[in-house]
Design an enzyme around this catalytic site. Structure first.
Site, mmCIF file in Angstrom:
data_model
loop_
_atom_site.group_PDB
_atom_site.id
_atom_site.type_symbol
_atom_site.label_atom_id
_atom_site.label_comp_id
_atom_site.label_asym_id
_atom_site.label_seq_id
_atom_site.Cartn_x
_atom_site.Cartn_y
_atom_site.Cartn_z
ATOM 1 C CB SER A 1 -0.902 0.000 1.231
ATOM 2 O OG SER A 1 -1.553 1.252 1.373
ATOM 3 C CE1 TYR B 1 -4.792 -1.438 4.619
ATOM 4 C CE2 TYR B 1 -3.959 0.804 4.349
ATOM 5 C CZ TYR B 1 -4.316 -0.417 3.801
ATOM 6 O OH TYR B 1 -4.208 -0.615 2.443
#
Length: 705
Positions: free
Chosen positions: A581, A594
């Site tokens: 990510s 996250y």
């Protein structure tokens, strides 16, 4: 759901076919369509003919496009087709008078190959479908409709020392017998002359090759073919009831669970030893026929004889490789057995080669037989491996029937070689298109039912890879797998319900991949979640959930991929791709759980790149950003949470926000991520490991440095 192909039941006798002809359906068809209807009926019933095997014909009246006159045209299955699935364009069409005139160019057996070269000169109406080598068998017979098939019950007669006597016992003088002769013009002449000398016959058994029969109409020809096969099946079943097949059992099969575990462990190790121009894909079967054979008294004797029918032989090689079930954990033993097979095959080639023979082909075994376990087959693609296994299953049935009435007779070694290395067969192989670059590669994609996972799987499938989809959502997984099976073919895609936080489920998914395809070349660790919360609202449960999926999940999938990937370095190595990510390298507001879990996964990839390099295992990362369209993660609370973090609407305004903040002002789609994954999974990046590729339309914060 993992497709369970491991159940076995007692071996069945020869199936007795019955007519499936539908007069109402046939009444609406033209003569050519009736030929197709008959052909499809025969070919779609595997008790009647094997995949791609057999050929049918009809002599029809057509209008010559040059003269406008009515002429007789032979419609005959073209080269390389399958009568079960072919359409009208699968038939070659040739002027019958020109075919009969070819005999003026024939002087004997040495002219067989030359005669094939004349067939294109007989083409009717510019039909581009090449005529097959069996065309003379149809053209030289004076009958309107001709069928030539090779079902197991017929080949069992044709490949037995007692076959000729059995043919007389079953049919009296109605069916003749011709000794073995390689397919070609000479066989056609011998067949024509035999029928002329024996006008009472209604068909002829061709030793080692099959049966050919005829009739005056499409329906009569079809039903005659079915009747003859049924007669042979009933006769063999009566003989098989008198004594145990293969002289009975010498051992018992392992349990279903033990067979499954043995296969999952063994196939990747065998595959890693089969070095060659292309990697292998495997197929496993422990059906009743395979288990009865490999556990029988006569197993080794019959297996070493090899197959008989050319249809079987061309798929399965000169003979299978047999393994001692007590030594399967000995990698040195396995390496010696594979090397010994290659040496045997090379010696066979040298003994039998002709001055003009093509170069030796892949010397690795196709069929591997293991008592207690079953049959494994390896080929350059999944469909070929599966078909090879099915054809060896046919060979087992043939041996069972042949031994019930006499001694099984395998194809003579020189005859086998001359068929395998036939210049005409080589020319056919050379005309085949080059395989796609990922053919022979096996991939497992976690989160395979999601947007990025499904797009990645589709990209790999497009270029020929086999893919195991893994996802915890069984319903979504079934839907994606079903769609891919329709789009790319059911052979190349499988699925396994798998929560990547559960090591038992992870292990089961990789075992399924090993059983279904034979190993693993590409892992795409993509299963993920997303959450957004200020640190004060981040619970320990939320924190752990992110780390369980995004860090531990990647660790577990990489760990279980490792054993399947080690050993493949001599075949070009393997590839692991983590879906990371932008937030793994750039801080994000209200996303500490996250983003830090993604950062942990990224660093894990770098560590694994160091550890994997000696084994040829490359490990790289793709960092997406704002893949909103088509992504399941953005369908839930994550969209609202991220919109809330930026104080904007969660609909089109959020998509515009991410697009406008990018340097290139473009949306990022799942297919964009899939292209980056494909690059890292393929040989295009064979010299890259430990790298990150950002697919985020440009984000300066995420620049790697």
């Amino acid at each position: 759901m993992i497709v369970d192909t491991l159940l076995a039941s007692p071996a069945t006798p020869f199936a007795v076919p019955s007519s499936r002809w539908d007069d109402a359906a046939a009444a609406t068809l033209s003569p050519a369509e009736l030929l197709l209807y008959r052909s499809n009926l025969l070919g779609s019933d595997l008790t009647v003919t094997n995949f791609g095997g057999g050929n049918t014909s009809a002599k029809l009246t057509e209008v010559d496009p040059l003269t406008g006159e009515s002429v007789e045209v032979l419609w005959v299955k073209g080269s390389g087709g399958d009568i079960g699935s072919m359409k009208l364009d699968g038939f070659a069409t040739l002027y019958q008078d020109k075919l009969l005139g070819l005999e003026a160019h024939y002087a004997g057996l040495e002219d067989d190959d030359k005669m094939v070269g004349y067939l294109p000169h007989c083409t009717f109406n510019l039909n581009g479908r090449a005529a097959s080598i069996d065309t003379p068998l149809h053209s030289l017979l004076p009958f309107a409709h001709v069928d030539h098939v090779h079902p197991d019950s017929i080949i069992a007669l044709a490949a037995s020392s007692g076959g000729e006597a059995a043919t007389k016992e079953i049919w009296g003088g109605r069916i003749g017998w011709l000794p073995w002769k390689r397919p070609g013009y000479t066989l056609g002449v011998q067949l024509r002359d035999f029928v002329r000398a024996n006008p009472q016959v209604e068909g002829v058994m061709l030793a080692g090759h099959g049966i050919i029969c005829w009739a005056d109409s499409a329906k009569a020809c079809y039903e005659h073919t079915i009747e003859l096969i049924a007669d042979a099946a009933r006769f063999l079943n009566s003989r098989l009831s008198e004594k145990p097949a293969f002289n009975g059992a010498s051992s018992e099969p392992l349990s279903l669970e033990e067979r499954a575990a043995t296969c999952a462990d063994l196939m990747p190790r065998l595959r890693s030893l089969m070095n060659g121009a292309r990697r292998k894909v495997g197929h496993f079967s422990d059906d009743a026929e395979a288990l009865e054979f490999v556990n029988s008294v006569d197993f080794e004797r019959l297996a070493n004889l090899g197959t008989s029918c050319p249809d079987h032989f061309l798929r399965t090689k000169i003979a299978p490789l047999t393994l001692d079930p007590a030594r399967l954990q000995d990698n040195t033993y396995l390496a010696e057995k594979i090397a010994g097979y290659r040496a045997m095959y090379a010696a066979y080639y040298e003994r039998c080669r002709r001055p003009n023979s093509p170069a030796i082909r892949d010397a690795n075994p196709v069929v591997v037989l293991v008592p207690g376990v079953g049959r494994m087959t390896f080929a350059s693609d999944k469909t070929t491996a599966r078909l090879a296994g099915e054809f060896y299953g046919n060979a087992i049935n043939v041996m069972r029937g042949a031994e019930a009435i006499g001694d099984y007779i395998a194809l003579d070694e020189q005859e086998a070689f001359d068929i395998e290395y036939w210049l005409l067969e080589e020319a056919k192989l050379q005309r085949m298109p080059a395989p796609k670059p990922m053919v022979g590669r096996i991939a497992l994609v976690t989160g395979g039912a999601g947007g990025i996972g499904a797009a990645t799987a589709a990209r790999l499938l497009e270029d020929g890879a086999c893919v195991m989809l893994a996802d915890r959502d069984g319903n979504a997984l079934d839907e994606v797998r079903t769609g891919f099976a329709k789009q790319f073919g059911k052979d190349v895609v499988r699925s396994a319900v798998c929560d990547v936080t559960d090591e038992a489920q992870v292990r089961a998914a990789f075992d399924a991949c090993a059983r279904e395809f034979g190993g693993l070349d590409v892992l795409v660790a993509n299963a993920g979640i997303a959450s957004s919360a200020p640190i004060e609202e981040t619970t320990i449960e939320l924190w752990n959930r992110n780390y369980d999926v995004l860090a531990q999940g990647y660790f577990l999938t990489a760990k279980h991929a490792w054993a399947l990937m080690k050993g493949m370095q001599d075949q070009g190595g393997t590839s692991i791709v983590f879906i990371g990510s932008k937030n793994a390298v750039a801080a994000a507001t209200n996303a500490s759980a996250y983003a830090s879990a993604k950062a942990a996964a990224n660093h894990l990839a770098r560590c694994l790149a160091l550890e994997g390099a000696p084994h040829g295992i490359r490990v790289n990362t793709v960092n997406p950003d704002a893949v909103i369209k088509g992504s399941r993660i953005w369908d839930g609370d994550w969209r609202k949470e991220r919109a809330g973090a930026y104080g904007i609407d969660s609909g089109a305004e959020l998509e515009a926000h991410y697009r406008d903040r990018s340097m290139l002002k473009r949306d990022v789609l799942p297919s964009d991520i899939a292209e980056a994954v494909f690059f890292l999974a393929s040989d295009q990046s064979a010299k890259s490991t430990g790298n990150m590729i950002n697919v985020d339309a440009g984000n300066a914060q995420a620049f790697t440095r």
